[in-house]
Write an enzyme that holds these catalytic residues in place. Structure first.
Site, PDB file in Angstrom:
ATOM      1  N   CYS A 142     -17.860  35.204 -79.286  1.00 49.56           N
ATOM      2  CA  CYS A 142     -17.713  35.072 -80.742  1.00 49.56           C
ATOM      3  C   CYS A 142     -18.840  35.818 -81.473  1.00 49.56           C
ATOM      4  O   CYS A 142     -18.927  37.033 -81.376  1.00 49.56           O
ATOM      5  CB  CYS A 142     -17.627  33.610 -81.145  1.00 49.56           C
ATOM      6  SG  CYS A 142     -16.891  33.394 -82.810  1.00 49.56           S
ATOM      7  N   HIS A 235     -12.982  31.891 -78.671  1.00 48.88           N
ATOM      8  CA  HIS A 235     -13.680  30.787 -78.010  1.00 48.88           C
ATOM      9  C   HIS A 235     -12.812  30.195 -76.898  1.00 48.88           C
ATOM     10  O   HIS A 235     -12.355  29.050 -76.993  1.00 48.88           O
ATOM     11  CB  HIS A 235     -14.012  29.689 -79.021  1.00 48.88           C
ATOM     12  CG  HIS A 235     -15.232  29.942 -79.843  1.00 48.88           C
ATOM     13  ND1 HIS A 235     -16.503  29.886 -79.324  1.00 48.88           N
ATOM     14  CD2 HIS A 235     -15.368  30.266 -81.149  1.00 48.88           C
ATOM     15  CE1 HIS A 235     -17.391  30.144 -80.283  1.00 48.88           C
ATOM     16  NE2 HIS A 235     -16.728  30.387 -81.395  1.00 48.88           N
ATOM     17  N   GLU A 237     -13.634  28.887 -74.276  1.00 51.55           N
ATOM     18  CA  GLU A 237     -14.279  27.715 -73.662  1.00 51.55           C
ATOM     19  C   GLU A 237     -14.075  26.436 -74.468  1.00 51.55           C
ATOM     20  O   GLU A 237     -14.381  25.334 -73.975  1.00 51.55           O
ATOM     21  CB  GLU A 237     -15.781  27.981 -73.503  1.00 51.55           C
ATOM     22  CG  GLU A 237     -16.619  27.792 -74.755  1.00 51.55           C
ATOM     23  CD  GLU A 237     -16.495  28.915 -75.785  1.00 51.55           C
ATOM     24  OE1 GLU A 237     -17.119  28.805 -76.851  1.00 51.55           O
ATOM     25  OE2 GLU A 237     -15.770  29.901 -75.525  1.00 51.55           O
TER      26      GLU A 237
END
Length: 305
Positions: A142, A235, A237
């Site tokens: 990001c 993102h 994760e």
């Protein structure tokens, strides 16, 4: 993948409840295996949440991984206790003579600032320069991806008219590249940002390749052709509830945020969000560790005198 972590790291109990395979330091030392040494520069404000998310994402190959968390010396965290940082994190001066198999640079809530206005920018530049000679492959996430593209290639970021928040469909552009091996032709992934790096600027650099993008969210995944620098503008994760937490946080601040796109059933924030990107995130991190770290890194990591 067995993740080697400190016994009392808060993420350990959460990951154990999810049946994530971990081992403590005592068990790891008894195995005749050299673990992959991964350095995680955690710039996110709620560091414990990011620790859990990244350790979960790194837990899906047979490789043993030893994670070291790095924090900035030139920035004081307002949302993570000093005791937690002192116990579980190191500073750059502690590790600058070491070499690492891989490194992750996370996002940070500073994207509305110019890079040079960020109070730890000079330190981050020093770390990114160091990574070119001391890390086999670095993954930027990001804002970390935007900062990396700016530092290494001079690629600018641009403000968006509204915040990009939600789960967006992406398409894979080159299936022959190992980083996207086993991806579906299209996949869902989270974004949460106020700024963007644009496709046209990346394409000006022949040493970079774009691997996945979205009609709505733009570039998701790019990398240097040698695999040493990976840039993820989303993102992958994030866990199921991260965007929900951000949405209600912004509501509480009076920011009048839009409901995250493609996230809640019927766009109803009272409903449980649908988890539609976990497999993609796991595959991305596993491919990175296998093809760009484990297969490339030297067996012995040198330490400078």
């Amino acid at each position: 993948m067995p993740i080697k972590i400190q016994k009392d790291l808060p993420a350990k109990a959460i990951l154990e409840s999810e049946n994530i395979f971990m081992m403590d330091e005592d068990r790891a030392l008894s195995q005749d295996i050299r673990p992959l040494e991964i350095l995680i520069l955690n710039l996110m404000p709620i560091k414990e949440d990011t620790e859990t998310q990244l350790l979960r994402a790194l837990s899906n190959t047979p490789l043993q991984v030893d994670c070291t968390f790095l924090t900035m010396s030139t920035h004081v965290s307002k949302n993570t206790s000093r005791s937690h940082l002192n116990k579980f994190y190191v500073h750059f001066d502690d590790i600058r003579k070491k070499r690492y198999d891989g490194m992750i640079i996370t996002g940070a809530p500073v994207e509305n600032l110019e890079y040079e206005e960020v109070n730890y920018w000079d330190e981050l530049k020093m770390i990114m320069e160091w990574s070119k000679t001391h890390v086999t492959s670095t993954m930027h996430i990001c804002w970390g991806a935007q900062a990396g593209l700016y530092y290494h290639y001079g690629i600018p970021k641009y403000p968006r008219e509204t915040k990009l928040s939600g789960i967006y469909e992406h398409r894979v552009l080159n299936r022959k590249v190992p980083l996207v091996r086993s991806f579906n032709d299209t996949f869902m992934a989270p974004h949460s940002r106020f700024t963007e790096v644009r496709r046209a600027d990346i394409l000006k650099h022949p040493e970079l390749v774009i691997l996945a993008e979205s009609t709505e969210a733009g570039v998701f995944l790019a990398m240097s052709r040698d695999g040493k620098q990976i840039f993820v503008q989303g993102h992958p994760e994030y866990d199921r509830m991260t965007l929900n937490t951000e949405y209600h946080r912004d509501l509480g601040k009076g920011m009048n945020p839009s409901v995250p796109c493609n996230y809640y059933p019927d766009d109803n924030p009272s409903e449980m969000p649908v988890l539609s990107w976990r497999n993609t995130g796991n595959t991305l991190y596993s491919n990175w560790l296998n093809f760009y770290v484990y297969q490339i890194t030297p067996y012995l990591l040198e330490v400078e005198e």
